[in-house]
Write a protein that holds these residues in place. Structure first.
Motif, mmCIF file in Angstrom:
data_model
loop_
_atom_site.group_PDB
_atom_site.id
_atom_site.type_symbol
_atom_site.label_atom_id
_atom_site.label_comp_id
_atom_site.label_asym_id
_atom_site.label_seq_id
_atom_site.Cartn_x
_atom_site.Cartn_y
_atom_site.Cartn_z
ATOM 1 N N ARG B 46 0.838 -1.205 0.000
ATOM 2 C CA ARG B 46 0.000 0.000 0.000
ATOM 3 C C ARG B 46 0.871 1.251 0.000
ATOM 4 O O ARG B 46 0.539 2.252 -0.629
ATOM 5 C CB ARG B 46 -0.927 0.010 1.214
ATOM 6 C CG ARG B 46 -2.020 -1.049 1.159
ATOM 7 C CD ARG B 46 -2.879 -0.968 2.409
ATOM 8 N NE ARG B 46 -3.490 0.332 2.514
ATOM 9 C CZ ARG B 46 -4.756 0.587 2.251
ATOM 10 N NH1 ARG B 46 -5.557 -0.387 1.889
ATOM 11 N NH2 ARG B 46 -5.248 1.793 2.356
ATOM 12 N N ALA B 49 2.314 1.653 -3.465
ATOM 13 C CA ALA B 49 1.314 2.130 -4.414
ATOM 14 C C ALA B 49 0.984 3.599 -4.205
ATOM 15 O O ALA B 49 0.585 4.290 -5.127
ATOM 16 C CB ALA B 49 0.031 1.306 -4.275
ATOM 17 N N GLY B 50 1.155 4.067 -2.965
ATOM 18 C CA GLY B 50 0.751 5.433 -2.663
ATOM 19 C C GLY B 50 -0.645 5.503 -2.091
ATOM 20 O O GLY B 50 -1.228 6.581 -1.980
ATOM 21 N N LEU B 51 -1.227 4.356 -1.727
ATOM 22 C CA LEU B 51 -2.542 4.359 -1.085
ATOM 23 C C LEU B 51 -2.436 4.922 0.325
ATOM 24 O O LEU B 51 -3.365 5.523 0.834
ATOM 25 C CB LEU B 51 -3.111 2.934 -1.043
ATOM 26 C CG LEU B 51 -3.613 2.378 -2.367
ATOM 27 C CD1 LEU B 51 -3.766 0.867 -2.300
ATOM 28 C CD2 LEU B 51 -4.930 3.024 -2.753
ATOM 29 N N VAL B 71 -1.941 8.434 -5.437
ATOM 30 C CA VAL B 71 -1.907 7.175 -6.176
ATOM 31 C C VAL B 71 -2.341 7.336 -7.631
ATOM 32 O O VAL B 71 -1.766 6.739 -8.534
ATOM 33 C CB VAL B 71 -2.751 6.101 -5.455
ATOM 34 C CG1 VAL B 71 -4.186 6.534 -5.295
ATOM 35 C CG2 VAL B 71 -2.669 4.786 -6.189
ATOM 36 N N ARG B 72 -3.341 8.184 -7.886
ATOM 37 C CA ARG B 72 -3.862 8.244 -9.261
ATOM 38 C C ARG B 72 -2.884 8.875 -10.248
ATOM 39 O O ARG B 72 -3.029 8.764 -11.444
ATOM 40 C CB ARG B 72 -5.202 8.963 -9.295
ATOM 41 C CG ARG B 72 -5.141 10.429 -8.948
ATOM 42 C CD ARG B 72 -6.483 11.069 -9.120
ATOM 43 N NE ARG B 72 -7.487 10.453 -8.248
ATOM 44 C CZ ARG B 72 -8.770 10.792 -8.248
ATOM 45 N NH1 ARG B 72 -9.208 11.682 -9.094
ATOM 46 N NH2 ARG B 72 -9.620 10.235 -7.412
ATOM 47 N N VAL B 76 0.136 3.077 -11.305
ATOM 48 C CA VAL B 76 0.271 1.855 -10.530
ATOM 49 C C VAL B 76 -0.892 0.941 -10.896
ATOM 50 O O VAL B 76 -1.983 1.404 -11.214
ATOM 51 C CB VAL B 76 0.210 2.178 -9.018
ATOM 52 C CG1 VAL B 76 0.243 0.911 -8.191
ATOM 53 C CG2 VAL B 76 1.340 3.094 -8.627
ATOM 54 N N ALA B 77 -0.656 -0.360 -10.901
ATOM 55 C CA ALA B 77 -1.751 -1.313 -11.057
ATOM 56 C C ALA B 77 -1.632 -2.347 -9.951
ATOM 57 O O ALA B 77 -0.534 -2.653 -9.502
ATOM 58 C CB ALA B 77 -1.694 -1.996 -12.418
ATOM 59 N N MET B 78 -2.785 -2.849 -9.493
ATOM 60 C CA MET B 78 -2.727 -3.767 -8.354
ATOM 61 C C MET B 78 -3.747 -4.892 -8.525
ATOM 62 O O MET B 78 -4.849 -4.673 -9.018
ATOM 63 C CB MET B 78 -3.002 -2.986 -7.071
ATOM 64 C CG MET B 78 -2.660 -3.741 -5.811
ATOM 65 S SD MET B 78 -2.343 -2.601 -4.442
ATOM 66 C CE MET B 78 -2.077 -3.737 -3.104
ATOM 67 N N ARG B 149 -3.127 -1.464 -18.710
ATOM 68 C CA ARG B 149 -2.627 -0.088 -18.704
ATOM 69 C C ARG B 149 -1.091 -0.102 -18.629
ATOM 70 O O ARG B 149 -0.486 -1.089 -18.218
ATOM 71 C CB ARG B 149 -3.203 0.658 -17.512
ATOM 72 C CG ARG B 149 -2.841 0.002 -16.194
ATOM 73 C CD ARG B 149 -3.755 0.432 -15.098
ATOM 74 N NE ARG B 149 -3.774 1.884 -15.014
ATOM 75 C CZ ARG B 149 -3.965 2.547 -13.882
ATOM 76 N NH1 ARG B 149 -4.155 1.898 -12.763
ATOM 77 N NH2 ARG B 149 -3.989 3.858 -13.866
#
Lengths: 289, 364
Positions: B46, B49-51, B71-72, B76-78, B149
């Motif tokens: 997390r 990801a930058g969450l 995060v946006r 990043v993809a998770m 993406r």
């Protein structure tokens, strides 16, 4: 496979058959029986066929009551469901406030129907009620015992006060069941708050919303005690809903035949509308592009 | 693209979740985060990801500080344990959703969605809804959404754990292929040593919020830096024995004495903890070259063509993994044999001081 026959199995299902017969089948058959007869006394009854159904369906007063009833139920749904969703979305997801909010919301649900009517009768009185005096104090002429629109709005407000909590609780439970990973995934995708609601929360709440809509429709369509206590169906017949009409006909005037026919139509309408709701909601979101 | 963590810590309400993690992840190979549940793998992902924001430390992507970038804006993809898809959207729209938000032309979206779906073998299911698919297909959809993406960082948080054995094996093979083709930083969290061994270019072992060892997967496997790593990177966990080295003589417990094998001979005399993998314990004493230990059988699990025998020896408990199906009664006395050559030695602080000879990195 060999089929085995147990003669004793009948004995096992007999209690259920007996209970269901007495609780559902016998009363329903009685109503159907009454609906095709003109009854003057136990020994004095005549078969009239579909006469009562024709009379009920042609009666302008009953038609009026049906229209009022539909208008009322749809107004209830149109207010309580969106309001319920909105309140549920604003509620805290965890922490000490959750239980406080839940208890506050559950309070109206614990109040018996006729007590709700009594509370609102006093609350809305223009001479001593807080709401009545408040509204009049704003310069709006409000009197629910004299003005039919005021009476109608008061009954609606009372129902919203009483039952929105149910929609809130159901939606809240639906929202709580969404795993946190959905919100994370949406954040990573860069989805807006609206997109989160439209594509995650709303579809995930479909099940509970269906229950909320069906329960609120059926209950509001059968509303009796609150308006009966609050307005007595008046002024005029502006807040006389179907069940009050039916009660007057069956118990007040003792018109058993027409009342029985009325009951059957009433029942079938609820069944039909609920079925339509069920089908529509169930197919929503399926087969989109 | 390189992802670099510098002194990352995360505290929640005063409680330590991640403690001063430094690591670098390179593209073109998977970095496997290996650790038990609660080790901090998900928390660390997390943060990557930058969450969440770290309590202290910096996150760099290609030497650019992205610690405070939301995060946006991070590409990043998770992929998660649960099969996360938009429930009311078709598989096609699900895969297309990150591209639509990125404002790419319809033709391009269509081409990429179909190519990705084809690769994940769900090309024939594009008109369905997620709920109409099997678990494996739902997870393939979620992976296609993540892969479609141009993410710079692909995070997979135990993506196979909710799938059955067969599907897991198949998807693991597909993932190996996908990881090789991508020039993306890939971080894959798992509790299973086997997944680290099949997927991992490098393995980072997490234990109680700390990064305890990070290196090329075979090296970490053959030279676990500490007792903690040896426990995590072995399934069942490595068996441990209290023992002693005394002038070239090795003793395990009170009964087993043996001439110290070559790789232990240079160690100073003293008390050590010795470890051996469950697969390196035997029921036969080949060439009389093995040390014998006795105990009693607690339970014997039969898993496919192997048997896991749980043995109790006083306070200690071991697991012996043997080929074939063997039946044991509860409490049966049992003698197990260990090759002294296969012993790992840890000092009193739990650090590795000697590993079996054939397990040196140059021998892999």
């Amino acid at each position: 496979m060999e089929k085995t026959y147990y003669p004793k199995a009948w004995l096992m299902v007999l209690p259920v058959v007996a209970i269901v017969s007495f609780s559902a089948i016998v009363p329903l058959m009685t109503v159907i029986n009454y609906s095709v007869q003109d009854i003057f006394g136990p020994e004095n009854r005549y078969f009239v066929g579909m006469e009562w159904f024709r009379e009920i369906l042609g009666d302008p007063e009953i038609r009026g009551a049906f229209q009022r009833q539909f208008l009322f139920s749809f107004a209830v749904l149109a207010i309580e469901i969106p309001l319920g969703i909105a309140i549920a979305l604003c509620m805290p997801r965890k922490g000490p406030w959750v239980s406080v909010v839940l208890i506050l919301l559950a309070l109206p649900l614990l109040v018996p129907w006729n007590v709700v009517g009594t509370i609102w009768q006093m609350f809305a009185r223009p001479d001593i009620g807080l709401l009545g005096i408040g509204i009049n104090g704003l310069g709006i002429d409000y009197n629910f015992t004299g003005n039919s629109i005021d009476a109608w709005v008061t009954v609606l407000a009372m129902d919203v006060w009483h039952w929105t909590s149910l929609a809130v609780l159901l939606c809240y439970a639906g929202l709580q069941a969404i795993p946190d990973a959905y919100y994370q995934a949406a954040r990573i995708d860069g989805a807006s708050r609206w997109a989160v609601f439209r594509y995650i929360e709303l579809p995930k709440m479909r099940g509970v919303l269906m229950i909320a809509i069906l329960l609120r429709f059926m209950d509001s369509f059968k509303i009796f005690a609150e308006p009966f206590v609050l307005t007595g169906g008046g002024p005029g017949d502006s807040t006389t809903f179907l069940s009050q009409y039916l009660t007057t006909m069956a118990v007040g005037q003792f018109d058993l035949g027409p009342a029985a026919a009325f009951s059957i139509i009433y029942f079938l309408v609820i069944l039909l509308v609920s079925y339509v709701f069920y089908q529509v909601i169930n197919n929503l979101g399926k087969g989109v592009s | 693209m390189t992802l670099r963590l510098e002194g990352i810590s995360k505290y929640v309400e005063g409680e330590m979740h991640i403690d001063r993690v430094d690591m670098a992840c390179e593209p073109g190979q998977a970095t496997v985060l290996l650790g038990l549940t609660q080790a901090g793998k998900t928390t660390l992902m997390r943060l990557m990801a930058g969450l969440d924001r770290p309590s202290s430390g910096r996150i760099l992507m290609d030497d650019r500080d992205v610690t405070r970038v939301p995060v946006r804006k991070r590409k990043v993809a998770m992929v998660y344990q649960q099969f996360i898809n938009y429930p009311s959207l078709s598989i096609y729209d699900n895969i297309a959703s990150p591209l639509k938000l990125a404002r790419i032309s319809k033709v391009e979206i269509d081409r990429r969605v179909r190519a990705e779906a084809e690769r994940m073998q769900i090309g024939h299911l594009l008109d369905r809804l997620p709920a109409e698919l099997s678990g494996g297909q739902q997870q393939r959809t979620a992976m296609a959404r993540a892969l479609v993406r141009d993410a710079q960082l692909l995070l997979l948080d135990e993506p196979l754990i909710n799938l059955d054995y067969k599907l897991r094996e198949q998807l693991r093979e597909d993932l190996q292929q996908i990881f090789r083709e991508r020039d993306t930083v890939i971080v894959y969290a798992t509790t299973e040593p086997l997944e680290a061994l099949t997927l991992g270019g490098s393995t980072a072992v997490m234990h109680e919020g700390r990064l305890v060892q990070h290196g090329p997967t075979p090296e970490v496997y053959h030279r676990p830096a500490s007792v903690a790593v040896s426990q995590v990177f072995s399934d069942p966990p490595m068996n441990l024995f209290a023992g002693e080295l005394d002038n070239g003589e090795l003793s395990l417990g009170a009964e087993a004495r043996f001439k110290a094998p070559t790789h232990l001979r240079d160690l100073p005399s003293g008390r050590y903890r010795f470890g051996v993998r469950p697969g390196q314990m035997h029921l036969d004493n080949r060439d009389q070259a093995r040390m014998a230990l006795t105990g009693e059988v607690e339970v014997a699990e039969i898993a496919g063509s192997e048997t896991y025998i749980h043995v109790r020896h006083g306070e200690a408990a071991w697991v012996v993994q043997v080929e074939g199906v063997h039946a044991f009664g509860l409490g049966d006395p049992i003698t197990v044999y260990i090759d002294p050559d296969r012993l790992f030695a840890f000092d009193s602080a739990g650090r590795l001081v000697a590993a079996p000879a054939s397990a040196r990195p140059d021998a892999t």
